[in-house]
Enzyme design. Structure first.
Site, short mmCIF file in Angstrom:
data_model
loop_
_atom_site.label_atom_id
_atom_site.label_comp_id
_atom_site.label_asym_id
_atom_site.label_seq_id
_atom_site.Cartn_x
_atom_site.Cartn_y
_atom_site.Cartn_z
CG ASP A 1 1.49 1.76 -0.04
OD1 ASP A 1 0.71 0.85 -0.31
OD2 ASP A 1 2.61 1.58 0.48
CD GLU B 1 -2.69 0.14 2.24
OE1 GLU B 1 -2.78 -1.08 2.06
OE2 GLU B 1 -1.59 0.72 2.39
C1 GLC Z 1 0.71 -1.49 1.05
C2 GLC Z 1 0.38 -2.24 -0.21
C3 GLC Z 1 1.02 -3.59 -0.16
C4 GLC Z 1 2.52 -3.40 -0.07
C5 GLC Z 1 2.85 -2.52 1.12
C6 GLC Z 1 4.27 -2.08 1.07
O1 GLC Z 1 0.17 -2.07 2.17
O2 GLC Z 1 -1.01 -2.31 -0.35
O3 GLC Z 1 0.73 -4.35 -1.29
O4 GLC Z 1 3.15 -4.65 0.07
O5 GLC Z 1 2.09 -1.35 1.14
O6 GLC Z 1 4.44 -1.08 0.12
#
Ligand code: GLC
Length: 577
Positions: free
Chosen positions: A221, A291
């Site tokens: 993430d 991500e």
């Molecule tokens: C990532 C997740 C998102 C979350 C953020 C903070 O971007 O996809 O949903 O709010 O991280 O953890």
């Protein structure tokens, strides 16, 4: 003495066994499916989805042709950011069930042959995590687990001008420490300090813990946000006409809080941890997916530094309903051309942070689903997209749960809220769309569920779900889709896009008419040498075109908005990729 013959047989069987265990790159042609656990299936009737609910519904993945799921966080969490604020990385939040529930889920997924990937959130924890509590208390070991700094103007103002992704200053004053801590997201999500070697050790231990549990990989993430520039300089202010309020994230150019080069090294570090584990256990390779909302060069670096799948959001972020075929072609080609050798492409069509396909592409939802499935590599489906669920746009300010939206005001929340694309899965037309038996679900189910639900689409001659099933089946049987070449072409004055996949004598061709009102006729003679006819495998729902009908390769009629997938036998041999 062992005879030479026996020795050869032995070597051969070892190779076979090793081959069975080391099913390298098992994700090469997989369809991954993101489960947002709060909204998939509620087994205990409290209006929020849970692990038992997912286990109850695992057969759905087999039915849909999905090879692997990735789960948004299920760890202990105060749920400020719905699980992305983790208070213990090694336990399951009671909302979702128990560790025993997860073990049972994993037993069943193994039996069914479904891979399971967990979300890994390294940038921050919850402010309720014991590390943070100890850090606030100044305990020696934990003092520097987070990013603490003295404020400006005698500690009365934040240390610099940084703004949080969820609006407002990215710093929060803590009375006990008499310092400010960094939070790139919500203030109850303090950022971890990766300049501290102990934090690295904690993260590696967490990875090993979940590998021991039997999971198949991690989705990493918010990786671009992990490191910040040393010295914490102010970020340049930019004028942005989209800016909603003065403390909006878009007001700064994030040159010091995003894309620090050390973020890539982290991927290499975690790759090593994961690979060492698989080697030590003689287990199948684990998948790492990153991500990162960033530019193409940076996205490719994640591949180079050890990710198997650097999530490709470009079909979400770089094109939209107004884009032309040439723009789609560009987005597709540049990914393929820039990918490091030996890596697998991937196409993400939606997630819990983005509006759903049917809402982004009104009247063209199938076009995008088909595209993701016909392109080479991994297709990533967000839950509900297999039935073309839509955003629930009727959610009011009062019903709003997403912290990103709650931090603005009743006037602006709609521009930031992610709640509409996180509503419960629409299983059938019964109470709560078959998702729950609760009086109220955690987010309201859109009224359209009576019509738009899985049960209603199953077994129909044509439906979004049947189209989805047909595509996943095609991927598992077609050599052209598994190993074939890719050729993208724009025809008819930039109104038609052709995606051509070929292997040996087999061709699968996707044709999309981007025009809303003009019918097109396309000649594919040059694309399909030796073929005069092709079979329509499928067309978008409502196209009026009969599946399994025949078309003439030299004059294929494409009504407005139509997407067609054709199969043809061709001459010549296309080298496999
Ligand atoms: C990532 C997740 C998102 C979350 C953020 C903070 O971007 O996809 O949903 O709010 O991280 O953890």
């Amino acid at each position: 003495m062992i005879s030479l013959r026996l020795y050869c047989i032995l070597l051969f069987s070892i190779a076979l066994v090793a081959g069975e265990i080391k099913n390298k790159v098992w994700w090469k042609n997989i369809v991954f499916y993101q489960v947002y656990p709060r909204s998939f299936m509620d087994n205990d009737g409290d209006g929020v989805g849970d692990l038992k609910g997912i286990t109850d519904k695992l057969e759905h993945f087999i039915d849909a042709g999905i090879g692997g799921i990735w789960l948004s966080p299920i760890y202990s969490s105060p749920m400020v950011d719905f699980g992305y604020d983790i208070s213990n990385f090694l336990t399951i939040d009671p909302t979702f069930g128990t560790m025993d529930d997860l073990d049972k889920l994993l037993q069943k997924t193994k039996r069914l042959g479904i891979k399971v990937v967990m979300d890994f959130v390294p940038n921050h924890t919850s402010d309720q995590h014991e590390w943070f509590i100890k850090s606030v208390n100044g305990e020696e070991k934990y003092k520097d687990y987070y990013v603490w700094l003295e404020g400006r103007e005698n500690n009365t103002k934040p240390p610099n001008n940084w703004i949080s992704l969820f609006s407002g200053p990215a710093w929060k004053y803590n009375e006990k420490r008499n310092l400010w801590y960094l939070h790139q997201f919500e203030y109850r999500q303090p950022d971890l300090n990766f300049n501290n070697p102990d934090v690295h050790k904690e993260m590696n231990d967490i990875l090993r813990f979940w590998l021991d549990k039997g999971i198949d990989g991690f989705r990493i993430d918010a990786i671009i946000h992990v490191y910040e520039k040393d010295g914490f300089p102010d970020e340049p202010v930019v004028y942005n006409k989209l800016t909603l309020t003065t403390d909006n994230y878009l007001n700064l150019n994030h040159i010091y809080t995003k894309n620090d080069p050390r973020n890539y090294d982290l991927i290499t570090e975690w790759r090593k941890t994961v690979d060492e584990w698989t080697d030590a256990h003689n287990e199948e390779e684990k998948v790492l997916m990153t991500e990162a909302y960033t530019n193409l060069t940076n996205l490719m670096k994640y591949y180079t530094y050890g990710a198997d799948i650097s999530f490709n959001f470009n079909l979400i972020t770089e094109v939209n309903i107004t884009s032309k075929p040439s723009e789609f072609k560009h987005v597709i080609d540049e990914w393929i051309l820039n990918m490091p050798d030996g890596k697998v492409a991937n196409w993400v069509m939606g997630n819990h942070d983005r509006s759903r396909i049917a809402t982004r592409y009104p009247g063209r939802v199938d076009q995008m689903t088909i595209l993701s499935m016909i392109l080479p590599g991994v297709a990533v489906t967000y839950y509900g997209e297999e039935i073309a669920m839509e955003d629930n746009l009727s959610i009011t300010w009062k019903q709003t749960k997403d912290p990103q939206a709650c931090h603005v005001d009743p006037e602006h929340f709609k521009e930031l809220t992610r709640d509409p694309n996180r509503t419960p899965f629409q299983w059938d037309d019964s109470i709560d769309a078959g998702f729950s038996t609760a009086l109220e679900t955690w987010l309201p189910i859109p009224d359209n569920y009576k019509e738009l639900n899985l049960a209603n689409q199953k077994g129909k001659p044509e439906s979004h779900y049947v189209l989805y099933q047909t595509l996943t089946k095609l991927r598992s049987t077609s050599i052209a889709l598994q190993n074939g070449t890719l050729k993208t072409t724009v025809l008819n004055n930039d109104r038609v896009l052709i995606i051509d996949r070929q292997s040996n004598n087999e061709a699968i061709v996707l044709l999309i008419n981007f025009s809303d009102d003009v019918a097109e006729v396309v000649d594919l003679t040059d694309h399909l040498p030796g073929a005069t006819e092709a079979i329509v495998i499928l067309a978008n729902i409502g196209s009026g075109i009969t599946w399994r009908s025949m078309v003439l390769v030299s004059s294929i009629e494409l009504p407005p908005k139509v997407s067609l997938v054709l199969f043809a036998k061709v001459d010549g041999s296309h080298s496999d990729s």
